[in-house]
Design a protein around this motif. Structure first.
Motif, mmCIF file in Angstrom:
data_model
loop_
_atom_site.group_PDB
_atom_site.id
_atom_site.type_symbol
_atom_site.label_atom_id
_atom_site.label_comp_id
_atom_site.label_asym_id
_atom_site.label_seq_id
_atom_site.Cartn_x
_atom_site.Cartn_y
_atom_site.Cartn_z
ATOM 1 N N ASP A 174 0.772 -1.298 -0.140
ATOM 2 C CA ASP A 174 -0.074 -0.091 0.417
ATOM 3 C C ASP A 174 0.727 1.857 -0.058
ATOM 4 O OD1 ASP A 174 -2.175 1.860 0.339
ATOM 5 O OD2 ASP A 174 -2.581 1.502 2.087
ATOM 6 N N PRO A 175 1.230 1.375 -1.074
ATOM 7 C CA PRO A 175 2.119 2.776 -1.147
ATOM 8 C C PRO A 175 1.242 4.149 -0.965
ATOM 9 C CG PRO A 175 1.637 2.143 -3.417
ATOM 10 C CD PRO A 175 1.154 1.355 -2.211
ATOM 11 N N ALA A 176 1.396 5.047 -0.149
ATOM 12 C CA ALA A 176 1.163 5.910 0.405
ATOM 13 C C ALA A 176 2.308 7.028 0.237
ATOM 14 C CB ALA A 176 0.704 5.473 1.265
ATOM 15 N N ASP A 177 3.225 7.108 2.004
ATOM 16 C CA ASP A 177 3.823 8.580 1.598
ATOM 17 C C ASP A 177 5.351 7.723 0.666
ATOM 18 O OD1 ASP A 177 5.292 6.307 3.618
ATOM 19 O OD2 ASP A 177 5.042 7.127 4.442
ATOM 20 N N LEU A 178 6.142 8.738 1.137
ATOM 21 C CA LEU A 178 7.385 8.107 0.580
ATOM 22 C C LEU A 178 8.300 7.068 0.832
ATOM 23 C CD1 LEU A 178 9.411 8.757 -1.161
ATOM 24 C CD2 LEU A 178 10.629 10.933 0.343
ATOM 25 N N GLU A 179 8.434 7.196 2.485
ATOM 26 C CA GLU A 179 8.897 6.082 2.608
ATOM 27 C C GLU A 179 8.365 4.631 2.398
ATOM 28 O OE1 GLU A 179 11.882 5.052 4.193
ATOM 29 O OE2 GLU A 179 12.545 7.167 3.879
ATOM 30 N N SER A 180 6.867 4.048 3.017
ATOM 31 C CA SER A 180 5.964 3.429 1.515
ATOM 32 C C SER A 180 6.036 2.933 0.558
ATOM 33 C CB SER A 180 4.514 3.647 2.545
ATOM 34 O OG SER A 180 4.267 4.382 1.629
ATOM 35 N N THR A 181 6.415 4.286 -0.638
ATOM 36 C CA THR A 181 6.005 3.807 -1.731
ATOM 37 C C THR A 181 7.784 3.457 -2.488
ATOM 38 O OG1 THR A 181 4.675 5.779 -2.457
ATOM 39 C CG2 THR A 181 6.110 5.408 -3.979
ATOM 40 N N LEU A 182 8.705 3.708 -1.589
ATOM 41 C CA LEU A 182 10.051 3.287 -2.135
ATOM 42 C C LEU A 182 10.094 2.044 -1.299
ATOM 43 C CD1 LEU A 182 12.509 6.239 -0.034
ATOM 44 C CD2 LEU A 182 12.133 5.541 -3.026
ATOM 45 N N ASP A 183 9.355 1.691 -0.210
ATOM 46 C CA ASP A 183 9.555 0.283 -0.242
ATOM 47 C C ASP A 183 8.968 -0.607 -1.058
ATOM 48 O OD1 ASP A 183 11.132 0.548 2.696
ATOM 49 O OD2 ASP A 183 8.927 -0.038 3.292
ATOM 50 N N SER A 184 7.542 -0.465 -1.461
ATOM 51 C CA SER A 184 7.048 -1.261 -2.906
ATOM 52 C C SER A 184 8.010 -1.029 -3.996
ATOM 53 C CB SER A 184 5.851 -0.034 -2.972
ATOM 54 O OG SER A 184 4.408 -0.359 -1.947
ATOM 55 N N VAL A 185 8.296 0.074 -4.104
ATOM 56 C CA VAL A 185 9.758 -0.419 -5.314
ATOM 57 C C VAL A 185 10.470 -1.389 -5.020
ATOM 58 C CG1 VAL A 185 11.282 0.401 -6.425
ATOM 59 C CG2 VAL A 185 8.937 1.977 -6.011
ATOM 60 N N ASP A 186 11.048 -1.065 -3.462
ATOM 61 C CA ASP A 186 11.830 -2.325 -3.760
ATOM 62 C C ASP A 186 11.775 -3.738 -3.984
ATOM 63 O OD1 ASP A 186 14.381 -0.367 -3.140
ATOM 64 O OD2 ASP A 186 13.739 -0.911 -0.275
ATOM 65 N N ALA A 187 9.646 -3.813 -3.355
ATOM 66 C CA ALA A 187 9.479 -4.738 -3.715
ATOM 67 C C ALA A 187 9.213 -5.330 -4.510
ATOM 68 C CB ALA A 187 8.100 -5.111 -3.257
ATOM 69 N N ALA A 188 8.841 -4.205 -6.089
ATOM 70 C CA ALA A 188 8.941 -4.626 -7.156
ATOM 71 C C ALA A 188 10.101 -5.176 -7.721
ATOM 72 C CB ALA A 188 8.190 -2.802 -8.061
ATOM 73 N N ARG A 189 10.831 -3.914 -7.458
ATOM 74 C CA ARG A 189 12.434 -4.498 -7.810
ATOM 75 C C ARG A 189 13.120 -5.650 -7.746
ATOM 76 N NH1 ARG A 189 16.782 -1.346 -5.899
ATOM 77 N NH2 ARG A 189 18.220 -1.821 -8.171
ATOM 78 N N ALA A 190 12.274 -6.727 -6.616
ATOM 79 C CA ALA A 190 12.167 -7.937 -5.969
ATOM 80 C C ALA A 190 12.441 -8.721 -6.944
ATOM 81 C CB ALA A 190 12.362 -8.043 -4.724
ATOM 82 N N LEU A 191 11.088 -8.368 -7.607
ATOM 83 C CA LEU A 191 10.266 -9.376 -8.896
ATOM 84 C C LEU A 191 11.300 -9.776 -10.447
ATOM 85 C CD1 LEU A 191 6.910 -8.229 -8.680
ATOM 86 C CD2 LEU A 191 8.235 -9.918 -8.268
ATOM 87 N N GLY A 192 12.207 -8.599 -10.310
ATOM 88 C CA GLY A 192 13.503 -8.662 -11.156
ATOM 89 C C GLY A 192 13.499 -7.521 -12.337
ATOM 90 N N PRO A 193 12.714 -6.776 -12.483
ATOM 91 C CA PRO A 193 13.263 -5.450 -13.203
ATOM 92 C C PRO A 193 14.143 -4.610 -12.108
ATOM 93 C CG PRO A 193 10.916 -4.978 -12.354
ATOM 94 C CD PRO A 193 11.227 -6.505 -11.909
#
Length: 283
Positions: free
Chosen positions: A155-174
């Motif tokens: 649930d990306p909302a503020d900057l930190e949670s959005t960065l955490d979500s990006v980390d999760a996306a990058r862990a998938l491969g990109p």
């Protein structure tokens, strides 16, 4: 630079390849456009005409490009809205074949699923296809904030949670993620942001929010960022150039009261972005 762009096309207006191809050409990129639909206009009008192109026909067009010996020179495979699982299979097969011919080629995927206002507007199988098969094969993805959360189950909302979500996306491969239309509560009222993250860090840029629905603007954003990033290898530079160009395109469109992007009229904004918005490193 040469980009193989597999997307929809419309005769009237600018979405999919009809939005992405000209800005890329205007900055000097050779584009091989492959169409997944050929519609009269985008579906936001509620009615349209023209055919869906079958996955077999899309595959056949790509095979013809391969037979010309072009795959070894393709730097990027770019994809956008995927109307069905069959097209996803064609794209993934094409990415593998292009990378076999040119190991330095990259795959940039705009994982179109929906937005915060409309929710998910693709077939139920598409988010699963994107999350489990397509995004792991991508080098660059360009989701909006809603799509980022959908892909990662966060649930990306503020900057930190959005960065955490990006980390999760990058862990998938990109390795590289551009988050478009970031709306965090701590931003100044009347603004909107984009966030780019790669192995070197994370950068954010803020612009005034233009109060309009702009079909195709995400397709332009994904195309320009991908090209600038591929050319420079610098996420901050790619973010600055893309943001400037897209903002001026939207501003021109809004001031003209046009429902369709003033894509051709705004061509100087792609070739010579004003770089009027500072990019800030946040990690």
């Amino acid at each position: 630079m040469k980009i193989l762009s597999i997307q929809s096309a419309v005769a009237y207006g600018h979405v999919g390849n009809s939005a992405a191809v000209f800005p890329l050409q205007r900055i000097g990129v050779e584009v091989y456009p492959v169409y997944t639909v050929t519609f009269s206009n985008h579906t936001g009008y509620g009615s349209w005409r023209g055919p869906l192109i079958s996955p077999d026909d899309v595959r056949d067009v790509i095979l013809g490009i391969e037979e010309r010996g072009a795959f070894k020179d393709i730097d990027v495979v770019l994809s956008g809205y995927q109307g069905g699982e069959g097209i996803g299979d064609v794209i993934l097969d094409t990415v593998a074949r292009v990378k076999s011919a040119n190991p330095s080629a990259v795959y940039a995927c705009d994982p179109v699923m929906g937005n915060a206002k409309s929710g998910c507007f693709v077939a139920p199988a598409i988010p699963i296809l994107l999350r489990e098969r397509v995004v792991p094969a991508a080098d660059i993805i360009t989701p909006n904030q809603f799509e980022l959360g959908f892909l990662t189950g966060t649930d990306p909302a503020d900057l930190e949670s959005t960065l955490d979500s990006v980390d999760a996306a990058r862990a998938l491969g990109p390795s590289t993620v551009l988050v478009t239309s970031v709306e965090r509560p701590e931003r100044p009222e009347g603004t909107i942001e984009m966030l780019a993250v790669d192995d070197k860090g994370a950068w954010i840029v803020q612009t005034p929010h233009i109060p309009m629905k702009a079909n195709g603007s995400g397709d332009v954003t994904a195309a320009l960022f991908t090209a600038h990033y591929r050319q420079t290898g610098d996420a901050a530079t790619a973010l600055a150039r893309t943001t400037s160009s897209v903002y001026d395109l939207l501003q021109n469109t809004y001031e003209a009261g046009s429902r369709e992007l003033l894509l051709v009229e705004s061509q100087e904004t792609y070739a010579h972005p004003r770089l009027q918005f500072p990019v800030t490193q946040v990690r």
